[in-house]
Structures are given as C-alpha cells and as structure tokens.
Enzyme design. Structure first.
Site, PDB file in Angstrom:
ATOM      1  N   CYS A 173      -3.352  -1.523 -10.152  1.00  0.00           N
ATOM      2  CA  CYS A 173      -3.041  -0.100  -9.891  1.00  0.00           C
ATOM      3  C   CYS A 173      -4.000   0.888 -10.860  1.00  0.00           C
ATOM      4  O   CYS A 173      -4.083   0.553 -11.981  1.00  0.00           O
ATOM      5  CB  CYS A 173      -1.766   0.474  -9.921  1.00  0.00           C
ATOM      6  N   GLN A 230       7.165  -5.219  -4.723  1.00  0.00           N
ATOM      7  CA  GLN A 230       6.396  -5.165  -6.115  1.00  0.00           C
ATOM      8  C   GLN A 230       6.530  -4.203  -6.970  1.00  0.00           C
ATOM      9  O   GLN A 230       6.919  -2.905  -6.690  1.00  0.00           O
ATOM     10  CB  GLN A 230       4.739  -4.727  -5.535  1.00  0.00           C
ATOM     11  N   GLY A 262      -9.618  -7.828  -0.272  1.00  0.00           N
ATOM     12  CA  GLY A 262     -10.737  -6.774  -0.478  1.00  0.00           C
ATOM     13  C   GLY A 262     -11.624  -6.836   0.549  1.00  0.00           C
ATOM     14  O   GLY A 262     -12.214  -7.957   0.970  1.00  0.00           O
ATOM     15  N   MET A 316       0.902  -1.070  -0.049  1.00  0.00           N
ATOM     16  CA  MET A 316      -0.040  -0.058  -0.013  1.00  0.00           C
ATOM     17  C   MET A 316       0.915   1.255  -0.145  1.00  0.00           C
ATOM     18  O   MET A 316       1.664   1.396   1.072  1.00  0.00           O
ATOM     19  CB  MET A 316      -0.807  -0.057   1.146  1.00  0.00           C
TER      20      MET A 316
END
Ligand SMILES: Cc1cc2nc3c(=O)[nH]c(=O)nc-3n(C[C@H](O)[C@H](O)[C@H](O)COP(=O)(O)O)c2cc1C
Length: 316
Positions: free
Chosen positions: A100, A70, A203, A17
């Site tokens: 993204c 990442q 999620g 994040m």
C-alpha cells in the site's frame, strides 16, 4: 492449480482492491469463472478493536468461496491477533499487505514501508504464521520502496519464505511509482528466482497477451489481476482458457455487458446501504471503450436514483 496447504489456488486470481473487490464484484466475477479473490485490505487495528464499518468491508456469503482476507498494519502483536480473528471468521487465506502506497498507512510504518523494515516484516510474518492453525498465509508486496530492481522485494520474499509464508504476490512497481509507468516483469522475475514458494506476478494484466507476457518474462507460477478485471468479469475465463490451450470464449457484446452490469447494479443495491456513489464508478467500468461513453458518464453522474441509472443503462 497451485498447491498451498489446505487450498489449491488457480493460476489466475483477483487482487485485493479497496472500494472495488466487494461482495457484489466478487459474485459477478465468480459467475463468470473467477475462482479466487481477496476482500479489500482490512486494517488489523480496526479489526482487533472491532471498529464500526470493518465488518461491512468483510461481508461475504456461502457462494463467495474460496476467499482471502488481507491485513494491513505494522504491529506484530496486533497483526497476529487480527490473523487469528480472520481465521476464526472462516476466511480461506490470510494475506499481509506490503504494497500500500497511501501516506496515511506508510507514515505509520505499514504497507510498502515494511519493504524498508525487514526485521519488522520478519516479526509480523512470524506472528501471523504462528497465530493461524489451518489456513495458508501469503504476502503481497511491491518491488521496492523506491528501488525498482526487485532487490528489496527479493529480500522480503526470502524472509517470508523462512518464516513459513506459503506464497507471495509481487506488484511490479515501486511505492514511489504509485500506479504510474508500467509494471516491470523482469524485476518480478528476480523475486521469483529468489524463492521456492509459489509467486504470483501482478501489474498491467488486461488480457491474454499481457498475462502470457508476465508469465513468460517473470517465470511466475500465476497471475494476479487488478484493474483489468473491473467491468470485465469475462477476463478470468478468457485467460485461463488460453493458458490451458482450450478454446477461448467469445468476447461479450454490448447486450451481454448491459445484462451483467444490470445484475451487478442489483447486487450492489442488495448488499450496500447507499450504493449511488459507488454505482457511478462501477457503471462506467463496463463501457470504458464503447463509443459515446463520455456523454453516458455525464448522465450517470447526474442520476440520483438507482432506477434512473437502470433506465440510462437500458437506453445506452
Ligand atoms: C483502487 C485500487 C485499490 C487498491 N486496493 C488495494 C488493496 O486493498 N490491497 C492491495 O494489496 N492492493 C491494492 N491495490 C493494488 C492492486 O491490487 C494491484 O496490485 C495494482 O492495481 C496493480 O495491478 P494492475 O496494474 O493489474 O491494476 C489497489 C489498487 C487500486 C487501483
């Protein structure tokens, strides 16, 4: 445990994040039972060109292990070169970002745009897998660009598997949804059913009940936490204990939250040159649902030194 080559992943992992999962965040989370995390996404171009600031985003420490990096990008050669660089830097896993939604990334053909470009995605997967010798390679994707059925992600997941990718993570929203609406666990399940490599569902997991629901509905192998872990480092151990049938730890009281937050503030000061802006966000994560938080937030936003912030936390 979820076995990948050279690395066992826990059932509960922390997602990448931007502006959130930095070194202080990860150290606090690890002290409370988090066992695998990602850095925030790194631009493959910036890494290859050694752009200033990129190395700071990749700050880690010996007790911050295992940790995955990442990559976001859309040029197969650059992605391959960046992956080799990440492996040489000692990271334990390399993930590719196919989720993204930010226009700056999507307009160049990266992030979630790659869900619509299977042949480009295939070239990127092939190059990245070929460029690393040892560490596992994974892909984190959304369900689709605009199609929420999971069909786009299932296609990409099969390509990834054929290219030698070791595991995937699926965020149960489309690019068009951004962060609105709720994550679709049935659709994640369609992606899981399409491949035999491990799949992490992602999620809206904010507690044990939502983690169980994601796993039950999707059939995924593991859970990837996102916003639910911000200001809540106790969540990893709670979910892992519940899933393993162990006694769950007691929920932290206000005094514990303050103690951990003050430690987080200390680490942020140690590792970040200008921590004030970032601390304004972090401090409020810890007291999201506590009465009186609105006035507290106003005061934190008006504070200009870390010492003032500490005093406000103590007094809250
Ligand atoms: C502030 C923020 C930054 C994010 N940065 C990244 C990122 O760098 N890479 C990535 O793959 N996903 C990123 N995400 C997406 C999350 O990893 C996760 O997939 C998404 O928040 C859904 O999970 P949640 O509902 O549990 O939060 C970000 C999300 C937020 C809110």
């Amino acid at each position: 445990m979820i076995r990948l080559k050279q690395l066992d992943l826990p059932t509960v992992v922390q997602s990448p994040m931007a502006n959130c999962t930095d070194l202080p965040f990860r150290l606090i989370a690890r002290a409370h039972g988090m066992r695998f995390a990602f850095l925030e996404m790194i631009s493959s171009e910036a890494l290859v060109r050694d752009v200033r600031g990129t190395r700071e985003l990749m700050q880690t420490s010996p007790d911050d292990r295992p940790v995955g990096a990442q990559l976001v990008g859309c040029d197969p050669d650059v992605m391959g070169e960046a992956a080799a660089k990440i492996e040489a830097m000692g990271f334990d896993l390399i993930d590719m970002n196919l989720g993204c939604p930010v226009p700056k990334i999507v307009s160049k053909g990266g992030g979630s745009m790659l869900l619509r470009e299977p042949s480009m995605a295939q070239q990127i997967f092939t190059n990245v897998v070929r460029s690393v010798k040892r560490v596992p390679v994974t892909v984190k994707m959304r369900l689709g660009f605009s199609d929420s059925s999971g069909a786009e992600a299932a296609t990409i997941a099969c390509i990834a598997q054929d290219c030698g990718v070791d595991a995937i993570a699926v965020h149960g929203r489309t690019r068009e949804q951004g962060y609105c609406g709720s994550a679709n666990y049935e659709a994640i399940g369609r992606v899981k059913a399409a491949v035999s490599i491990p799949v992490f569902g992602n999620g809206d997991v904010v507690d044990v009940a939502s983690a169980r629901r994601l796993l039950d509905v999707s059939g995924c192998d593991g859970v990837m936490l996102g916003r639910g872990a911000l200001g809540n480092p106790w969540i990893y151990e709670d979910i892992e204990a519940a899933l393993a049938g162990r006694a769950r730890p007691a929920a932290p009281d206000l005094a514990q939250r303050k103690r951990v937050l003050l430690r987080h503030v200390e680490l942020q000061e140690r590792y970040e040159e200008w921590p004030i802006g970032h601390l304004r966000r972090i401090i409020c994560w810890y007291f999201k649902d506590v009465p009186g938080v609105a006035e507290f937030r106003n005061r934190i936003n008006r504070a200009h030194t870390v010492a003032e912030m500490r005093a406000l936390i103590d007094a809250f």
